[in-house]
Design an enzyme around this catalytic site. Structure first.
Site: not given
Ligand code: SAH
Length: 371
Positions: A107, A121, A128, A132, A135, A352
């Site tokens: 995406e 973005c 990944c 997390c 996520c 994401c």
């Molecule tokens: N792997 C990298 C970049 C990808 S995610 C990282 O973790 O930084 C980019 C950002 O979006 C990260 O801060 C992640 O924690 C956040 N993120 C992921 N899922 C999300 C969600 N559902 N709502 C808001 N932020 C989210």
């Protein structure tokens, strides 16, 4: 340190990857198969990266027969094919789901900030590996790294769309699917393609890489002496809370991560952005805010509070607006630089991994089983 003699130019990196996709060993092999002089390769690269040609057919500086021959071999300017493109009701967010040559889907999202900034973005991996808890991508598991051109072509897609209205991408953030520092070399290749003054021409200061906090790569990045911005997904100020939502914290503790950031700041004198997604009852108390403030070290440490985009299958809920602003206030009163990110594209599942979760649920399950 990489020696200059072995460092590829953005153009060479681009043609090598595009040639490989068409079945050649590299750009030189493609050039010799078609008896192409170097200026022909320049024309191809410039058409794709700078002039934003729609496809090979539009590169009319090349002879028609050559275009036909290259197409027949599978040579293409693009490596990502849009499958679903959705626009939010307010028209400010456009989300694309793209298919790669092997059927994997990724995406990328365009966010238009009232005509001032056009931020894209982009994804650095299909899936990944860092899992997390909050996520959608992390929950689905890792499939594969993207190549530099697969990353770059996501930007090219939106740049082409904007160019039709005489507009441009002003900012790129590596905040799509994947962990950019887990795919370090390809991400740096993509940065070189984005930045090349003879090609796409986006300044380093307009690019931001976001990481879960891979300490060795933060140190390596500090040594690049680049103006590309660094963002750290901190999301919690203590090991107990951070480990409960980010498994990576068990490998590098919050102290180790913050020490790496301190080394980065000492070396580069650059601002660091700390992302902090607000999760109800998990990391959003006043005490968390005070603990977070204690970790900040002056004006180069900037907290970016992120309202959570809820994912359909997650047990986790986002904090409400009142809690978000109260949390921000505690940080502000402690003297921290803090901004609250405006949520965008909630009606099109723009966080994401959310769109792919709807279209590729099977691949998700397979990927997570193999991760
Ligand atoms: N792997 C990298 C970049 C990808 S995610 C990282 O973790 O930084 C980019 C950002 O979006 C990260 O801060 C992640 O924690 C956040 N993120 C992921 N899922 C999300 C969600 N559902 N709502 C808001 N932020 C989210």
């Amino acid at each position: 340190m990489i020696e200059w003699s072995v460092m590829l130019s953005a153009r060479d990196l681009w043609i090598d990857e595009k040639a490989r996709r068409a079945g050649f060993e590299n750009g030189a092999a493609l050039a010799s198969a078609h008896a192409l002089k170097p200026y022909r390769i320049d024309q191809l690269y410039r058409a794709a990266a700078k002039e934003l040609a729609g496809s090979l057919d539009d590169v009319t500086t090349l002879p028609k027969e050559l275009r036909a021959a290259l197409s027949a071999e599978g040579f293409a300017l693009d490596s990502v094919e849009p499958v679903v493109v959705q626009r939010s009701n307010d028209h400010q967010t456009t989300k694309g789901l793209f298919r790669l040559h092997d059927g994997n889907e990724i995406e990328a999202v365009l966010m238009e900030h009232h005509g001032e900034r056009n931020t894209v973005c982009i994804s650095s991996q299909a899936g990944c590996a860092y899992a997390c808890a909050f996520c959608a991508t992390g929950q689905a598991g890792f499939t594969r790294h993207l190549t530099a051109t697969e990353i770059f072509d996501q930007a090219r897609y939106f740049a082409k769309q904007l160019a039709r209205q005489q507009r441009k991408i002003t900012n790129i953030v590596f905040m799509g699917m994947g962990e950019p520092f887990h795919n370090y070399d390809a991400v740096m290749g993509a940065v070189a393609l984005l930045n090349d003054p003879k090609g796409f021409g986006l300044g380093h200061r307009h690019i931001t890489i976001s990481t879960v906090g891979l300490v060795p790569q933060i140190d390596r990045f500090a040594d690049e002496h680049t103006q590309v911005n660094l963002a750290i997904s901190l999301h919690a100020p203590t090991d107990a809370t951070r480990s409960s939502i980010m498994p990576v914290n068990r490998k590098w503790s919050t102290d180790e991560l913050m020490a790496a950031v301190e080394r980065y700041v000492a070396k580069t004198k650059r601002k660091v952005f700390f992302e902090y997604v607000m999760l109800a009852g998990v990391n959003d108390s006043d005490q968390h805010a005070r603990d977070l403030a204690a970790r900040m070290r002056g004006p180069l440490y900037h907290v970016n509070i992120i309202p959570y985009n809820s994912t359909p299958d997650a047990l986790i809920r986002g904090s409400d607006d009142a809690r978000i602003w109260a949390f921000a206030k505690v940080l502000e009163q402690a003297g921290c630089a803090v901004t609250v990110r405006t949520p965008m594209g909630r009606d099109i599942a723009a966080a994401c991994g959310q769109l792919r979760a709807e279209t590729q649920p099977k691949a998700h399950k397979v990927a997570s089983a193999n991760a």
